[in-house]
Design an enzyme around this catalytic site. Sequence first.
Site, PDB file in Angstrom:
ATOM      1  N   LYS A  54     -13.283  39.488 -65.434  1.00 31.53           N
ATOM      2  CA  LYS A  54     -12.593  38.163 -66.176  1.00 31.53           C
ATOM      3  C   LYS A  54     -12.649  36.973 -65.091  1.00 31.53           C
ATOM      4  O   LYS A  54     -12.111  35.895 -65.624  1.00 31.53           O
ATOM      5  CB  LYS A  54     -11.149  38.478 -66.745  1.00 31.53           C
ATOM      6  CG  LYS A  54     -11.154  39.379 -67.692  1.00 31.53           C
ATOM      7  CD  LYS A  54      -9.802  39.623 -68.373  1.00 31.53           C
ATOM      8  CE  LYS A  54      -8.966  40.620 -67.579  1.00 31.53           C
ATOM      9  NZ  LYS A  54      -9.464  42.220 -67.502  1.00 31.53           N
ATOM     10  N   PHE A  94     -14.864  46.174 -54.121  1.00 28.93           N
ATOM     11  CA  PHE A  94     -14.750  47.191 -53.222  1.00 28.93           C
ATOM     12  C   PHE A  94     -13.967  48.482 -53.606  1.00 28.93           C
ATOM     13  O   PHE A  94     -14.186  49.627 -53.659  1.00 28.93           O
ATOM     14  CB  PHE A  94     -14.400  46.471 -51.944  1.00 28.93           C
ATOM     15  CG  PHE A  94     -13.488  47.596 -50.946  1.00 28.93           C
ATOM     16  CD1 PHE A  94     -14.151  48.667 -50.591  1.00 28.93           C
ATOM     17  CD2 PHE A  94     -12.460  47.342 -50.363  1.00 28.93           C
ATOM     18  CE1 PHE A  94     -13.726  49.807 -49.671  1.00 28.93           C
ATOM     19  CE2 PHE A  94     -11.835  48.064 -49.333  1.00 28.93           C
ATOM     20  CZ  PHE A  94     -12.359  49.468 -49.034  1.00 28.93           C
ATOM     21  N   ASP A  99     -12.608  53.597 -56.547  1.00 29.54           N
ATOM     22  CA  ASP A  99     -11.648  53.890 -57.577  1.00 29.54           C
ATOM     23  C   ASP A  99     -12.217  54.975 -58.478  1.00 29.54           C
ATOM     24  O   ASP A  99     -11.887  55.800 -58.913  1.00 29.54           O
ATOM     25  CB  ASP A  99     -10.845  52.929 -58.060  1.00 29.54           C
ATOM     26  CG  ASP A  99      -9.586  53.434 -58.888  1.00 29.54           C
ATOM     27  OD1 ASP A  99      -8.685  54.248 -58.101  1.00 29.54           O
ATOM     28  OD2 ASP A  99      -9.464  53.123 -59.985  1.00 29.54           O
ATOM     29  N   ASP A 103     -11.844  58.629 -59.501  1.00 26.29           N
ATOM     30  CA  ASP A 103     -11.107  59.058 -60.776  1.00 26.29           C
ATOM     31  C   ASP A 103     -12.161  59.529 -61.757  1.00 26.29           C
ATOM     32  O   ASP A 103     -12.085  60.133 -62.752  1.00 26.29           O
ATOM     33  CB  ASP A 103     -10.682  57.757 -61.462  1.00 26.29           C
ATOM     34  CG  ASP A 103      -9.396  57.438 -60.880  1.00 26.29           C
ATOM     35  OD1 ASP A 103      -8.955  58.090 -59.872  1.00 26.29           O
ATOM     36  OD2 ASP A 103      -9.088  56.246 -61.348  1.00 26.29           O
ATOM     37  N   ARG A 108     -17.060  50.819 -66.751  1.00 25.43           N
ATOM     38  CA  ARG A 108     -16.198  49.932 -66.070  1.00 25.43           C
ATOM     39  C   ARG A 108     -16.760  48.473 -66.573  1.00 25.43           C
ATOM     40  O   ARG A 108     -18.203  48.246 -66.532  1.00 25.43           O
ATOM     41  CB  ARG A 108     -16.419  50.113 -64.763  1.00 25.43           C
ATOM     42  CG  ARG A 108     -15.958  48.706 -63.806  1.00 25.43           C
ATOM     43  CD  ARG A 108     -14.365  48.678 -63.665  1.00 25.43           C
ATOM     44  NE  ARG A 108     -13.653  49.565 -63.195  1.00 25.43           N
ATOM     45  CZ  ARG A 108     -12.418  49.924 -63.006  1.00 25.43           C
ATOM     46  NH1 ARG A 108     -11.497  49.161 -63.696  1.00 25.43           N
ATOM     47  NH2 ARG A 108     -11.828  50.819 -62.358  1.00 25.43           N
ATOM     48  N   ASP A 170      -0.522  57.045 -55.142  1.00 25.44           N
ATOM     49  CA  ASP A 170      -0.959  57.150 -56.715  1.00 25.44           C
ATOM     50  C   ASP A 170      -1.864  58.523 -56.829  1.00 25.44           C
ATOM     51  O   ASP A 170      -1.534  59.666 -57.912  1.00 25.44           O
ATOM     52  CB  ASP A 170      -1.797  56.229 -57.173  1.00 25.44           C
ATOM     53  CG  ASP A 170      -2.350  56.296 -58.727  1.00 25.44           C
ATOM     54  OD1 ASP A 170      -1.626  57.060 -59.451  1.00 25.44           O
ATOM     55  OD2 ASP A 170      -3.324  55.566 -59.063  1.00 25.44           O
ATOM     56  N   LYS A 196      -0.412  48.628 -55.267  1.00 23.61           N
ATOM     57  CA  LYS A 196      -2.088  49.287 -55.823  1.00 23.61           C
ATOM     58  C   LYS A 196      -2.464  47.870 -56.371  1.00 23.61           C
ATOM     59  O   LYS A 196      -3.806  47.700 -56.079  1.00 23.61           O
ATOM     60  CB  LYS A 196      -2.008  50.418 -56.400  1.00 23.61           C
ATOM     61  CG  LYS A 196      -3.561  50.782 -56.795  1.00 23.61           C
ATOM     62  CD  LYS A 196      -3.533  51.986 -57.607  1.00 23.61           C
ATOM     63  CE  LYS A 196      -5.015  52.169 -58.185  1.00 23.61           C
ATOM     64  NZ  LYS A 196      -5.074  53.512 -58.763  1.00 23.61           N
ATOM     65  N   PHE A 243       1.721  42.820 -65.264  1.00 22.83           N
ATOM     66  CA  PHE A 243       0.217  43.024 -65.506  1.00 22.83           C
ATOM     67  C   PHE A 243      -0.172  44.334 -65.615  1.00 22.83           C
ATOM     68  O   PHE A 243      -0.987  44.715 -66.510  1.00 22.83           O
ATOM     69  CB  PHE A 243      -0.692  42.222 -64.406  1.00 22.83           C
ATOM     70  CG  PHE A 243      -1.906  42.128 -64.474  1.00 22.83           C
ATOM     71  CD1 PHE A 243      -2.739  41.540 -65.413  1.00 22.83           C
ATOM     72  CD2 PHE A 243      -2.690  43.161 -63.648  1.00 22.83           C
ATOM     73  CE1 PHE A 243      -4.048  41.415 -65.495  1.00 22.83           C
ATOM     74  CE2 PHE A 243      -3.979  43.227 -63.928  1.00 22.83           C
ATOM     75  CZ  PHE A 243      -4.836  42.333 -64.944  1.00 22.83           C
ATOM     76  N   ASP A 247      -1.926  46.891 -68.546  1.00 23.24           N
ATOM     77  CA  ASP A 247      -3.140  47.706 -68.264  1.00 23.24           C
ATOM     78  C   ASP A 247      -2.750  48.928 -68.968  1.00 23.24           C
ATOM     79  O   ASP A 247      -3.627  49.756 -69.447  1.00 23.24           O
ATOM     80  CB  ASP A 247      -3.541  47.679 -66.814  1.00 23.24           C
ATOM     81  CG  ASP A 247      -4.563  46.781 -66.656  1.00 23.24           C
ATOM     82  OD1 ASP A 247      -5.147  45.900 -67.492  1.00 23.24           O
ATOM     83  OD2 ASP A 247      -5.266  47.021 -65.582  1.00 23.24           O
ATOM     84  N   ASP A 248      -1.538  49.583 -68.330  1.00 23.36           N
ATOM     85  CA  ASP A 248      -1.179  50.906 -68.731  1.00 23.36           C
ATOM     86  C   ASP A 248      -1.116  50.991 -70.246  1.00 23.36           C
ATOM     87  O   ASP A 248      -1.698  52.172 -70.849  1.00 23.36           O
ATOM     88  CB  ASP A 248       0.122  51.287 -68.244  1.00 23.36           C
ATOM     89  CG  ASP A 248      -0.021  51.635 -66.455  1.00 23.36           C
ATOM     90  OD1 ASP A 248      -1.035  51.222 -66.066  1.00 23.36           O
ATOM     91  OD2 ASP A 248       1.126  51.679 -65.984  1.00 23.36           O
TER      92      ASP A 248
END
Length: 365
Positions: A54, A94, A99, A103, A108, A170, A196, A243, A247-248
């Site tokens: 975005k 990065f 990440d 994960d 993505r 996390d 984070k 924010f 996202d969650d």
Amino acid sequence: MSALDAKQQKRARFQRVFDTIRDELVEHMRSENMPQEAVEWYKRNLDYNVPGGKLNRGLSVVDSVEILRGRSLSDDEYFKSALLGWLIEFLQAFFLVSDDIMDASITRRSQPCYYRLEGVGNIAINDSFMLEGAIYHLLQKYFRSEPYYVHLLESFHETTYRTEMGQLVDLITAPEDHVDLARFSIQKHAFIVQYKTAYYSFYLSVALAMRVCGVPESYTLNGRTIEPYKVALSILLPLGEYFQIQDDFLDFHGTPEQIGKVGTDIVDNKCSWCINIALSVANPEQRKILDECYGRKDAEMEARVKALYEELGLPARYRAYEEEAYQRITTLINDIPEPEPGTDNGFLRREVFTSFLNKIYKRTK
């Protein structure tokens, strides 16, 4: 010109700055006598991972500089502001490349994660380091003679370190191979979110703009002594928390077409807002379902957790949270004393923060 056309033109102008710095970085690789295969690999790394999102973080630097200066920017001012914006996008790239490996993510930005491309694999780890290294190469090239150069370096280093601190908490709070919901809490979630996400996604953009515009550590306005960097942090950390909670929620409630990725928080045992709210209101029978199904690589168990989220009214709870957060952040913004119109440099302006808030309020992707 319509608002959509103006937005597209703004993004296109910003994109042209990326094209310039990408070409400069590729040329630098050639000047280091890198083999052609490595030069082409590096260019693909840049093109695949840096643009395409975005770009809110990067564009916000330009927007903030324009607001703080109270006027349109010269071509040189625009380029340097946009360059700093792109360096935040490099930092984001990065973080995301590494990440996704940690994960074991699948997609993505509506495309396969970089490490999953044929022939890439763990080479993506080094490629992520090279994305970070490009930040400091470009800072030195374009800002070394500026009086605020050290502040820029410190801002990037400190933000990176804080983000990595958040990532550590996390990862050890919610390892994928050991599910223990007793380790989760709203307080721990807030720490992870602030460190984070909030520092690099919100505070960094404004802090860089403030440095470029010569905003001092403190000033007096309307009889009040203002410490603008502390004020900015006091607003942007809760804004970043809001924010990330969005996202969650979207990871649970949004579709892949809507959010550009497959939501994996439930199967990845993530310490997200959704699970923490569910844990805080679940009865013993519902808690048993969460203990049995959360963090399991099983589509049926994931569906049971999602059904329980609906049963517990998470969509309504999220909407109530969003309204409360919006009002709380708006109150903080309105407490900033405003300079006279047309005053250039040196003062915070409320519009810096309202522009952020308006971009994300009630977003669906």
